[in-house]
Write a protein that holds these residues in place. Structure first.
Motif, PDB file in Angstrom:
ATOM      1  N   ILE A   1      10.179  18.166  48.170  1.00  0.00           N
ATOM      2  CA  ILE A   1      10.326  19.170  49.224  1.00  0.00           C
ATOM      3  C   ILE A   1      11.256  18.612  50.299  1.00  0.00           C
ATOM      4  CG2 ILE A   1       9.148  20.580  50.969  1.00  0.00           C
ATOM      5  CD1 ILE A   1       8.317  21.271  48.088  1.00  0.00           C
ATOM      6  N   VAL A   2      12.298  19.401  50.634  1.00  0.00           N
ATOM      7  CA  VAL A   2      13.255  19.011  51.664  1.00  0.00           C
ATOM      8  C   VAL A   2      13.173  20.028  52.796  1.00  0.00           C
ATOM      9  CG1 VAL A   2      15.694  18.635  52.209  1.00  0.00           C
ATOM     10  CG2 VAL A   2      14.797  17.984  49.954  1.00  0.00           C
ATOM     11  N   ASP A   3      13.021  19.525  54.012  1.00  0.00           N
ATOM     12  CA  ASP A   3      12.986  20.378  55.204  1.00  0.00           C
ATOM     13  C   ASP A   3      13.610  19.600  56.348  1.00  0.00           C
ATOM     14  OD1 ASP A   3      12.343  21.877  57.510  1.00  0.00           O
ATOM     15  OD2 ASP A   3      10.470  22.575  56.634  1.00  0.00           O
ATOM     16  N   ASP A   4      14.672  20.141  56.947  1.00  0.00           N
ATOM     17  CA  ASP A   4      15.359  19.401  58.012  1.00  0.00           C
ATOM     18  C   ASP A   4      14.499  19.196  59.256  1.00  0.00           C
ATOM     19  OD1 ASP A   4      15.545  22.050  58.885  1.00  0.00           O
ATOM     20  OD2 ASP A   4      17.674  21.932  59.390  1.00  0.00           O
ATOM     21  N   ASP A   5      13.369  19.905  59.349  1.00  0.00           N
ATOM     22  CA  ASP A   5      12.446  19.708  60.468  1.00  0.00           C
ATOM     23  C   ASP A   5      11.392  18.646  60.187  1.00  0.00           C
ATOM     24  OD1 ASP A   5      13.677  21.670  62.037  1.00  0.00           O
ATOM     25  OD2 ASP A   5      12.489  23.261  61.101  1.00  0.00           O
TER      26      ASP A   5
ATOM     27  N   THR B   1      14.342  14.842  54.758  1.00  0.00           N
ATOM     28  CA  THR B   1      14.904  15.783  55.722  1.00  0.00           C
ATOM     29  C   THR B   1      16.354  16.132  55.401  1.00  0.00           C
ATOM     30  OG1 THR B   1      15.474  13.967  57.211  1.00  0.00           O
ATOM     31  CG2 THR B   1      13.359  15.078  57.601  1.00  0.00           C
ATOM     32  N   ASP B   2      16.890  15.569  54.322  1.00  0.00           N
ATOM     33  CA  ASP B   2      18.242  15.897  53.883  1.00  0.00           C
ATOM     34  C   ASP B   2      18.267  15.969  52.364  1.00  0.00           C
ATOM     35  OD1 ASP B   2      21.061  16.302  54.887  1.00  0.00           O
ATOM     36  OD2 ASP B   2      21.398  14.750  53.373  1.00  0.00           O
ATOM     37  N   ILE B   3      19.052  16.868  51.818  1.00  0.00           N
ATOM     38  CA  ILE B   3      19.115  17.073  50.375  1.00  0.00           C
ATOM     39  C   ILE B   3      19.562  15.811  49.659  1.00  0.00           C
ATOM     40  CG2 ILE B   3      20.207  18.377  48.518  1.00  0.00           C
ATOM     41  CD1 ILE B   3      20.488  20.724  50.544  1.00  0.00           C
ATOM     42  N   GLN B   4      20.586  15.134  50.185  1.00  0.00           N
ATOM     43  CA  GLN B   4      21.110  13.953  49.497  1.00  0.00           C
ATOM     44  C   GLN B   4      20.059  12.859  49.386  1.00  0.00           C
ATOM     45  OE1 GLN B   4      24.269  13.916  47.989  1.00  0.00           O
ATOM     46  NE2 GLN B   4      23.327  12.179  46.958  1.00  0.00           N
ATOM     47  N   ALA B   5      19.224  12.691  50.402  1.00  0.00           N
ATOM     48  CA  ALA B   5      18.158  11.685  50.334  1.00  0.00           C
ATOM     49  C   ALA B   5      17.193  11.991  49.193  1.00  0.00           C
ATOM     50  CB  ALA B   5      17.417  11.620  51.664  1.00  0.00           C
ATOM     51  N   ALA B   6      16.872  13.275  48.995  1.00  0.00           N
ATOM     52  CA  ALA B   6      15.988  13.666  47.892  1.00  0.00           C
ATOM     53  C   ALA B   6      16.680  13.428  46.552  1.00  0.00           C
ATOM     54  CB  ALA B   6      15.565  15.118  48.037  1.00  0.00           C
ATOM     55  N   ILE B   7      17.970  13.751  46.462  1.00  0.00           N
ATOM     56  CA  ILE B   7      18.725  13.509  45.231  1.00  0.00           C
ATOM     57  C   ILE B   7      18.713  12.025  44.890  1.00  0.00           C
ATOM     58  CG2 ILE B   7      21.069  13.474  44.254  1.00  0.00           C
ATOM     59  CD1 ILE B   7      21.538  16.151  45.755  1.00  0.00           C
TER      60      ILE B   7
ATOM     61  N   SER C   1      23.610  18.377  55.163  1.00  0.00           N
ATOM     62  CA  SER C   1      24.912  17.798  54.833  1.00  0.00           C
ATOM     63  C   SER C   1      25.220  18.089  53.371  1.00  0.00           C
ATOM     64  CB  SER C   1      24.888  16.286  55.091  1.00  0.00           C
ATOM     65  OG  SER C   1      23.958  15.656  54.242  1.00  0.00           O
ATOM     66  N   SER C   2      26.349  17.719  52.947  1.00  0.00           N
ATOM     67  CA  SER C   2      26.807  17.981  51.590  1.00  0.00           C
ATOM     68  C   SER C   2      25.987  17.200  50.572  1.00  0.00           C
ATOM     69  CB  SER C   2      28.268  17.599  51.484  1.00  0.00           C
ATOM     70  OG  SER C   2      29.007  18.348  52.412  1.00  0.00           O
ATOM     71  N   LEU C   3      26.192  17.528  49.295  1.00  0.00           N
ATOM     72  CA  LEU C   3      25.447  16.841  48.246  1.00  0.00           C
ATOM     73  C   LEU C   3      26.365  16.405  47.121  1.00  0.00           C
ATOM     74  CD1 LEU C   3      24.808  18.823  45.520  1.00  0.00           C
ATOM     75  CD2 LEU C   3      23.606  20.050  47.299  1.00  0.00           C
ATOM     76  N   VAL C   4      25.990  15.286  46.499  1.00  0.00           N
ATOM     77  CA  VAL C   4      26.737  14.743  45.379  1.00  0.00           C
ATOM     78  C   VAL C   4      25.743  14.403  44.276  1.00  0.00           C
ATOM     79  CG1 VAL C   4      28.208  12.848  44.577  1.00  0.00           C
ATOM     80  CG2 VAL C   4      28.521  13.786  46.884  1.00  0.00           C
TER      81      VAL C   4
ATOM     82  N   LEU D   1      19.283  17.462  37.524  1.00  0.00           N
ATOM     83  CA  LEU D   1      18.368  17.898  38.578  1.00  0.00           C
ATOM     84  C   LEU D   1      18.514  19.392  38.846  1.00  0.00           C
ATOM     85  CD1 LEU D   1      18.980  15.079  41.232  1.00  0.00           C
ATOM     86  CD2 LEU D   1      16.996  15.293  39.737  1.00  0.00           C
ATOM     87  N   SER D   2      17.476  19.967  39.445  1.00  0.00           N
ATOM     88  CA  SER D   2      17.531  21.335  39.965  1.00  0.00           C
ATOM     89  C   SER D   2      17.398  21.254  41.478  1.00  0.00           C
ATOM     90  CB  SER D   2      16.390  22.180  39.389  1.00  0.00           C
ATOM     91  OG  SER D   2      16.524  22.308  37.995  1.00  0.00           O
ATOM     92  N   VAL D   3      18.366  21.825  42.201  1.00  0.00           N
ATOM     93  CA  VAL D   3      18.337  21.883  43.664  1.00  0.00           C
ATOM     94  C   VAL D   3      18.289  23.364  44.022  1.00  0.00           C
ATOM     95  CG1 VAL D   3      19.455  21.242  45.823  1.00  0.00           C
ATOM     96  CG2 VAL D   3      19.691  19.753  43.809  1.00  0.00           C
ATOM     97  N   ILE D   4      17.146  23.784  44.560  1.00  0.00           N
ATOM     98  CA  ILE D   4      16.873  25.209  44.743  1.00  0.00           C
ATOM     99  C   ILE D   4      16.525  25.504  46.193  1.00  0.00           C
ATOM    100  CG2 ILE D   4      15.358  27.101  44.043  1.00  0.00           C
ATOM    101  CD1 ILE D   4      14.888  25.475  41.420  1.00  0.00           C
ATOM    102  N   GLY D   5      17.253  26.441  46.801  1.00  0.00           N
ATOM    103  CA  GLY D   5      16.904  26.909  48.138  1.00  0.00           C
ATOM    104  C   GLY D   5      15.675  27.803  48.034  1.00  0.00           C
TER     105      GLY D   5
END
Length: 128
Positions: free
Chosen positions: A30-34, A42-48, A65-68, A74-78
């Motif tokens: 679970i990623v949430d910037d809050d 709190t950031d997508i790249q950290a979870a990746i 921020s951006s993702l690589v 992986l699945s990255v889903i909003g």
């Protein structure tokens, strides 16, 4: 009949996982910037960076921020119904083997001024 947000989210995730091949199922991040309870990053790249092949990254509303993704399945889903924005910059998927796949869904890559974001997909034998 009203459903609680938790029950609805559980049903959505069950549908996502059911649509994913069994071999590709993994952990849910679970990623949430809050931040807050139950949030893994709190950031997508950290979870990746922390995830393993086959994991699902669920992103809650926010600006990220951006993702690589390089050689990762992986699945990255909003989260459904939420505004998930990626700041201008790099969105890149590269070096997928034929048996790997990437799912990007519900992510809005925004642009600023004259910069038009262009996702990059290179050297990918697997499905995106």
């Amino acid at each position: 009949m009203r459903f609680s947000p938790a029950l609805l989210m559980g049903a959505v995730l069950a549908g996502v996982l059911a649509a994913t091949p069994a071999a590709a199922q993994g952990a849910l991040w679970i990623v949430d910037d809050d931040g807050g309870p139950g949030v893994d990053a709190t950031d997508i790249q950290a979870a990746i960076d922390a995830a393993a092949d086959g994991d699902v990254i669920l992103v809650r509303s926010g600006v990220y921020s951006s993702l690589v993704l390089d050689g990762r399945s992986l699945s990255v889903i909003g989260e459904d119904g939420e505004d998930v924005e990626l700041a201008p910059g790099t969105v890149s998927v590269a070096h997928l083997a034929a048996d790997q796949r990437v799912l990007l869904r519900g992510l809005d890559v925004v642009h600023a001024g004259f910069f038009l974001p262009t996702p990059s997909f290179r050297d990918c034998a697997g499905a995106i």
